[in-house]
Write an enzyme that holds these catalytic residues in place. Sequence first.
Site, PDB file in Angstrom:
ATOM      1  N   CYS A 149       0.812  -1.217   0.000  1.00 53.37           N
ATOM      2  CA  CYS A 149       0.000   0.000   0.000  1.00 53.37           C
ATOM      3  C   CYS A 149       0.843   1.263   0.000  1.00 53.37           C
ATOM      4  CB  CYS A 149      -0.935  -0.007   1.206  1.00 53.37           C
ATOM      5  SG  CYS A 149      -0.047   0.156   2.762  1.00 53.37           S
ATOM      6  N   ALA A 206       3.160   1.870   2.899  1.00 46.25           N
ATOM      7  CA  ALA A 206       4.398   1.083   2.775  1.00 46.25           C
ATOM      8  C   ALA A 206       5.390   1.781   1.856  1.00 46.25           C
ATOM      9  CB  ALA A 206       4.086  -0.318   2.261  1.00 46.25           C
ATOM     10  N   ARG A 230      12.778  -3.871   6.450  1.00 44.34           N
ATOM     11  CA  ARG A 230      13.259  -3.689   5.078  1.00 44.34           C
ATOM     12  C   ARG A 230      14.777  -3.725   4.913  1.00 44.34           C
ATOM     13  NH1 ARG A 230      10.857  -2.528   0.681  1.00 44.34           N
ATOM     14  NH2 ARG A 230      12.519  -1.149   0.018  1.00 44.34           N
ATOM     15  N   HIS A 280       5.362   6.555  -2.772  1.00 47.86           N
ATOM     16  CA  HIS A 280       6.641   7.164  -3.157  1.00 47.86           C
ATOM     17  C   HIS A 280       6.419   8.624  -3.547  1.00 47.86           C
ATOM     18  CE1 HIS A 280       7.468   2.850  -4.757  1.00 47.86           C
ATOM     19  NE2 HIS A 280       7.744   2.913  -3.486  1.00 47.86           N
TER      20      HIS A 280
END
Lengths: 456, 545
Positions: B64, B67, B98, B197
């Site tokens: 999503c 994230a 991550r 992003h």
Amino acid sequence: MLLRHTPKEIKERSALTVNPAKTCQPVGAMYAALGIHRCLPHSHGSQGCCAYHRSALTRHYKEPVMATTSSFTEGSSVFGGQSNLVEAIGNIFTLYNPDVIAVHTTCLSETIGDDIGQIISKAREEGKIPAGKYVIHANTPSYIGSHVTGFANMVKGMVRYFPEKKAASGGAINIIAGWCEPADARELKRILFDMGIEGIVFPDTSDVLDTPLTGRYAMFPKGGVTVDRLKMTGSSAGTLALGAFASLPAAEELDARFKVRHEALDMPYGIKATDRFLDALMRISGKMVPVSLADERGRLVDMISDMEQYLYKRRVALFGDPDQLIPVTEFLVDIGMRPVYVVTGTPGNYFEERMAGILGDIPEAKFKHGDMFLLHQWIKNEKVDLLMGNTYGKYISRDDDIPFLRFGFPILDRTGHSYFHSVGYTGAMRFLERILNSLMDRQDRDAPEESFELVM
Amino acid sequence: MKRNDGTWQVNPSSIKENLIKRYSAKVGKKRAKQIVINNPKSSPGQEIGANVRTVPGIITQRGCTYAGCKGVVLGPTRDILNLTHGPIGCGFYSWLTRRNQTRPEKDTDPNFMPYCLSTDMQDENIIFGGEKKLRQAVEEAYAIFKPRAIGIFATCPVGLIGDDIHSVARDMSEKLGINVFGFSCEGYKGVSQSAGHHIANNQLFKHVIGKNPAVPDGKYKVALLGEYNIGGDAFVLEDMFRRCGIGIVATFSGNSTYDGFAGAHHADLNLAMCHRSINYVADMIEKKYGVPWIKVNFTGADATAKSLRKVAGYFESAELMSRVEKVIEEEMEKIRPVQEDVKLRTAGKTAMLFVGGSRAHHYQELFREMGMKIVAAGYEFAHRDDYEGRGVLPAIKVDADSRNIEELDVKPHPEQYRPRKTPEDMERLARAGISFKSYEGMMPEMDEGTLVIDDINHFETEILIEKYKPDIFCAGIKEKYVIQKMGIPMKQLHSYDYGGPYAGFAGAINFYRDVDRMIGSKVWKLVVPPWEKDEPIAAMFINPV
């Protein structure tokens, strides 16, 4: 120092959680649903929830974890997720053909107020659910309780949808297994088999999340409790709910709807909780504990007596889920250790009530609904000899040079937890072995050369 | 059918047909656009469907917006204190998972990455609003950590109940005298991580970039964009650039700091690695401060060498070029013997890559350097330009899901806009092969007849593996064990299977060796038990009656 900003001085926090000792409801619901044979869990919310939960479970098990999502967009968040869920149900049966779809909600769909029962009815009216297939659901708002609550809600969902009352009592005993590992479910079934008891263990993730590598992938492996067996739970002789947090709500539901008497027990970790489990099995079934299990108990007691000096008064800090923490803390007290700090992120007075009882003789003990940041601060104020909890504990362990025993969920950096059981007497033996190895490896590491012991 | 060279003879058209026919008509129509039999030579300019909604229920790889924003772009920065506003899960799952490594210069320097901060919203916050709790949480966080900047990340319910995280951020900035800024990265926005992003890029641009006036020393100054220091990649690149004599002013965002971000506009060239996640920042910095950007790729030894030469070429310095050539030569000397050795075992083997927004493209370089063949590839959350090249940008229609993501209107800064090159310089450089703001995408570089699939799902993955039987498959953690149950090694290209680094020259060697190990692993020979291979001699020990 990795946790260099954690001060010794403890300030009251009312709004901020730092390094939580819990996560949210839906991952628990997803895990529970995987314990049904040929079931595909479905996350009704944004894609990210499903991706995060699958990733967390996959990292813990190193196994395929299959689940689907309603893939909400901004539009579905405004107009509701009905069309996404109906479409998903159709696609899932077309492509993946599970026997059961187990839908859980998320904070998104709960905040919108989607009525899942009504949406499932609509999917049925539209012919999206083939004959003989099931869609069940549980409401799992992430802003209430924890992952344990979500697990409990999905197990409750199972007994809301499946059981049927037959005229004659089936006579089996329902064992609601709680949030345990596949190996634990397998061991529970072995204990029942050794006692000659017909039991229905659910949810059961053995042979689902510990499958062999054969070169052939089966999306729905052979494990999991079958729908037929879940149907029979309504006519069982009784229910043992292992874990007040994860299992009791389902047992109460079954009792209320089908008059299946229930008893809440601790998960059988350690000697006394296993004793109580076997005692309850005897009382309900009229069967006796066989020599094989009595011998296991004897070997456990023998092992404790052999090694008791290495355990006596050693200070332990633990964090995790209440259903695990309660019996494990009790076991630590039983073997002479001092569990001084216990933290769970899962709210509920029952945890504190039980801890007060178990830790009554250890005046310095602290236990609280809190986070790992607080636990670390307690440790900084007075060191412990052993830390127990999920993988996130490794940061505290490294910074403060404390032996660390991984236990709980998630374990992201070691293997074994899913393959070797912790329940029952033999589970307690393995647990004890791991505690001793942690402490004794440390003693060996730190011993001055002149007192480095060959025999211990 | 198995070919003589060991690969499987497959007909991509029939595979596509087989995939589509299992879907309902509606889903099939949609997926057909996202599955392309790639023929860049015989029919250039093929179009692929990308950055479109995932079909509900299909078992996607995608995550999503939260994230993509908190997890990917802001996650790797060590001294911005990240606070998730929402129920506990989102913060929990994005906590250290991550593998973004970071290396503070001193033991006393701030490093907040091992901490997960959340408002842990409860039902009463959902009902009555969570702003009050958020304010309190920011104050408590400040009291403990004393950060210079705090980022607030919104999760799904925050947008729905109407908490205004930006006004809380403004108030708190004023009250605490530090930079507090919010990200409206609710998970339901957009169609994948990609929207996150973009939101992260926007907010960094609005609230951080340009705030550090200190001009860093150095003759050749670049910023690395879209490098996240998974498994230590950034450390390899930092070392390589240091040896070349090129200064890295800022990295977005591997091993990064607030000051780096805030001073990113002092770079003289921006190097975009992961085009998908960071091209917005590159574009906006160019518009506002006049820093040009080029697409680079530091995955693969040849690609790394090529990208380094482009950087040196941009600065038009013979001295820099000779240093760069020296580094390349030294590194290639180490690379070649390893390549030759692994090729003995890897040449002719096949790979599939379904991951990310740039890795599925970049990692093809490494496989080719090992003599391997890419039979199919695709992205999890990329856009058409990442497949077809930026030339397609004007033709992309903005749909409802993308329209909801803010596009900043950026103008040249009245004082600080400083074009680094004249238009004539730029033209000359372009003629010399340094193309600015340009990315050709994945498809033109792939072979004729390869399959390109966007947002692949579990069903398609299974069929592909069954038909192609690749020697290695690359994706993420959710796919990992599915593939390996089929007896095929699976390489994670998000987390590198907890290995790496894979960037630059040193990283290429690590990758060759890891893939060589995986493909040749003895474990795959243990899968079939002996009694299934040979006729067992039964009942030998039983006495005949």
